[in-house]
Structures are given as C-alpha cells and as structure tokens.
Design a protein around this motif. Sequence first.
Motif, mmCIF file in Angstrom:
data_model
loop_
_atom_site.group_PDB
_atom_site.id
_atom_site.type_symbol
_atom_site.label_atom_id
_atom_site.label_comp_id
_atom_site.label_asym_id
_atom_site.label_seq_id
_atom_site.Cartn_x
_atom_site.Cartn_y
_atom_site.Cartn_z
ATOM 1 N N ASP A 58 53.203 44.285 56.975
ATOM 2 C CA ASP A 58 52.517 44.735 55.764
ATOM 3 C C ASP A 58 53.080 46.067 55.282
ATOM 4 N N LYS A 61 56.576 45.674 53.813
ATOM 5 C CA LYS A 61 56.536 45.174 52.436
ATOM 6 C C LYS A 61 56.201 46.304 51.463
ATOM 7 N N GLU A 233 49.843 42.159 34.464
ATOM 8 C CA GLU A 233 50.768 41.150 34.977
ATOM 9 C C GLU A 233 50.047 39.805 35.044
ATOM 10 N N LYS A 236 50.915 36.664 37.285
ATOM 11 C CA LYS A 236 50.755 36.712 38.737
ATOM 12 C C LYS A 236 49.383 36.195 39.188
ATOM 13 N N LYS A 308 42.358 43.161 51.314
ATOM 14 C CA LYS A 308 43.105 41.911 51.195
ATOM 15 C C LYS A 308 44.513 42.209 50.694
ATOM 16 N N ARG A 309 45.463 41.395 51.127
ATOM 17 C CA ARG A 309 46.836 41.557 50.655
ATOM 18 C C ARG A 309 46.949 41.109 49.201
ATOM 19 N N LYS A 310 47.959 41.620 48.526
ATOM 20 C CA LYS A 310 48.153 41.284 47.116
ATOM 21 C C LYS A 310 48.246 39.783 46.883
ATOM 22 N N GLU A 311 48.935 39.098 47.792
ATOM 23 C CA GLU A 311 49.123 37.659 47.611
ATOM 24 C C GLU A 311 47.827 36.871 47.803
ATOM 25 N N GLU A 312 46.811 37.492 48.402
ATOM 26 C CA GLU A 312 45.519 36.826 48.582
ATOM 27 C C GLU A 312 44.604 36.967 47.362
ATOM 28 N N PRO A 314 44.855 36.532 43.933
ATOM 29 C CA PRO A 314 44.643 35.516 42.896
ATOM 30 C C PRO A 314 43.578 34.482 43.260
ATOM 31 N N GLU A 338 43.322 42.398 36.187
ATOM 32 C CA GLU A 338 43.563 41.267 37.082
ATOM 33 C C GLU A 338 42.444 40.240 36.929
ATOM 34 N N SER A 342 42.638 36.477 35.321
ATOM 35 C CA SER A 342 42.184 35.337 36.112
ATOM 36 C C SER A 342 41.106 34.535 35.401
#
Length: 423
Positions: A58, A61, A233, A236, A308-312, A314, A338, A342
Amino acid sequence: MEKEFNPKIAVAISLQQHSYKTAEALEQNGMLYKYYTTVFYDKESIIYRLLKRYLNSDLTKRMQGKYSAIFSAKVSKYYEFLGLLFLFVIRKDHSRIILPKIKGIMNILFGVKIAKECIKHNIDVVIMYDTLAYYSFKKLKNSSAKTKRVLDMASVSAPHIRDILLRELESETSFKDSLQLSLKQYSRKLCLKYEKEIQLADYFLVACTFAKKTLIELGVKDKQIYYLPLGAEVDKFLPIKKKESLNKTKLKFLFVGRVEAAKGIFYLLNAFKELINYDIELDVVGAIKCNSADLEIYGINVNFLGNKRKEEMPAIYTDADVYILSSLWEGFSLSLFEALSSGLPVIATDCSCAPDVLTELEEGFTISSANITELKEKIVWFVNNKEKIPEMGLKSRELAKRYTWEKYSENLTEIIKSIVIED
C-alpha cells in the motif's frame, strides 16, 4: 503581429495536494517553467529502490503515485529526505507532536530555496499553497523580484478554521480530544503567520465561494481572488446502478472522510442516533481520528468500516443510496464529487463547494453546518421520497461530468494570462 505569450510559471509545494493537476495543466498549455517539490518518484533512484524493498504494497503504491510523466522533465527536488520523513511520520505520529516540527523546518528551508529560484530565473508567476508559502512569499516581497505571488487555497483561511474550532470547543459537543488535536495545527501563533502569508500574496485561487468569503473577511480585495473549481475523475467511478429494491431495504447513507470533529462527525452520528426508529443505516468510511470509546454509543444503525483503498471506493459508493458531507469546513470536496460521479444524491453543509454546484431538489440539499435539526430533516426527506432517488442520482452524475480537469485547465490558463498582463 500579436506578441508571443510565453511567461515563466512555476508551481512549488513541499507536499502535494492537487499541485500535479495544476502543473499538468500549465505544461499542456506551454506555460510551466518548473515544478519545485520535495518528493517526486524516480524508479532509478537508489533511495526509492530501497524504500520499495522495505515498504508494504500500500505504501509502495502511494510512493509511486507521487509522479507525473507529463511534467517530469521540469521537476526540481529539494530537501527530499525531509519530505520522505514527513510522509513516513504522518502515518505514525498520531499525537501530532513530531510532525509539526518536521513540517516547520521543511517549510522554512524549502520556502527560502524557492524564493531564491524565482529570483535567479526571473519567474513571472509562482503558484504556492496555503499554509506552505509564507517563507517564500516573505523573501520575494522583500526582494526586488517582480515575481507575482499566487496562493492556491486548498481549503478556507486558517484563521477562520481556528474560529470554528474554538466555537466547537465552547459548545456542548463531544469529541473534544479531536478538536484539541486539530487546534494544534491552527494555534494562535501559526494562524498569525498564515494571516501574514495571505497579506503577502498578490492573487488567490479559490475552489469555492466559501473560501473566498473567508479571505474577504481578512481584508483581501475581490479583484485579487479568482474562482477556480477543481476537476472530478468521473470515469473512475461506477455508473449509477438501478434502485429497484429501494422500497424493500434499509436506506443506506454514506460518509467518507476522517472520523473526527472537524468533519462534523458529532452532528452526523447524533442525527442517526436520534433517528433510530427509522429504517436507515450509515456507513462511515475513513480513519478513526478521535477517541474510539466516544464512538461506542453509535453502533446500532452506524457501521464504521475504517480506511479503504482507492480501488475499493467505487463499489462502496455504488452500494450506498445517499451521500452526506457533514464537514464544519471544506474547500472543493473530492469525496463529494466522487459521490456525485457515482450517481448519488447528496446532503452537504454550506461551508463547502456545495452551494456553488448543487441545485436544491435536483442533486440533493445544502444545509447549515453544525445543525442536527436540518440534517435530520433531509435524511427523513429521503426516507419519505425514495422514489425520487434514482432520478436525482442521474442528475448528480451529469453534474459531476461538467467539472472536468480539462475545464480546470482551460480556466487556469485564462486566469494566468489575466494575472501576467495585470499591471
């Protein structure tokens, strides 16, 4: 023949914020001379190779994310060790004892160096960021340099933030330890320096009219301030999902941010506590920055999900029905956009960009900050009007699409042109 417009524009920041987008926009429009910073990832560097070996995935990244290929050729790094030390300590120094000392030393050394660079290279405009520009602006002001000093306000003015914190400390709210911790970052001594930083700036970039208002309260003239909303963004985040089951399940609200008093968490959690008889629940995503014992009484209809990680994210946004921004102050809230991207309708406090972008009953509602009554009213409104949520969500996503980084780039270019030609 029209005179060629070729100014020397520098972006300088000891940390990061949205400076990459600013530098990218300037580079794409042929105006970036230099990007000055402390940390900028270089895969060939020995120090980054060593860090990659010892950091977890993490953090690796995060480190590799401090890079942009668009302007990498124009990067100059100074005091890199201090920058890396700051990024390491910020995740370990929860009491905020060591961090301010590192930041203070880094700001002095980096700030003076940037001023010298601006003088040496005859920079036309330098863009720096609030609470990080004092030493550069002071040295430039005291020199014969013609460099125009632009302060990008990532948030509202520090003295205004201090006033909010002091007001909250005098109130009957809980989470006092969280407020005290925040106040360390906005001590009287620091805020006096930050106010001087504002006085030293020639121009300001603000992402919301609330930030502009706090500058005008300090005596800044309207003509010095340029409104520059950031970008979203949208691509994403997942497209809006259909809500066929809204009438069959609990209505799920979502909060994303640090769990601390500054984010209005007291008002948010108590609103849900007082609405315990309604078929609703709240997901809270973010690091716990207050005494965890203070949260124990809010567990019935509130789920604390942690970081939570960015990829989680969405999927988390898509799983929610309504987003809540309860902050006591914000600049341009990326989490708000965001949520809009969404396809979520929102409830957001008025001390943010919400009044600038939201249309009442279209994408959601703007409420007064620190107001449990208004917050409860809007939560109940969504409970009683579930059928309107899908259409509002569609409008939210369309709204987010209007705030692109391409539009930010266009607006920034026009602002810089105006500043350069200003007498």
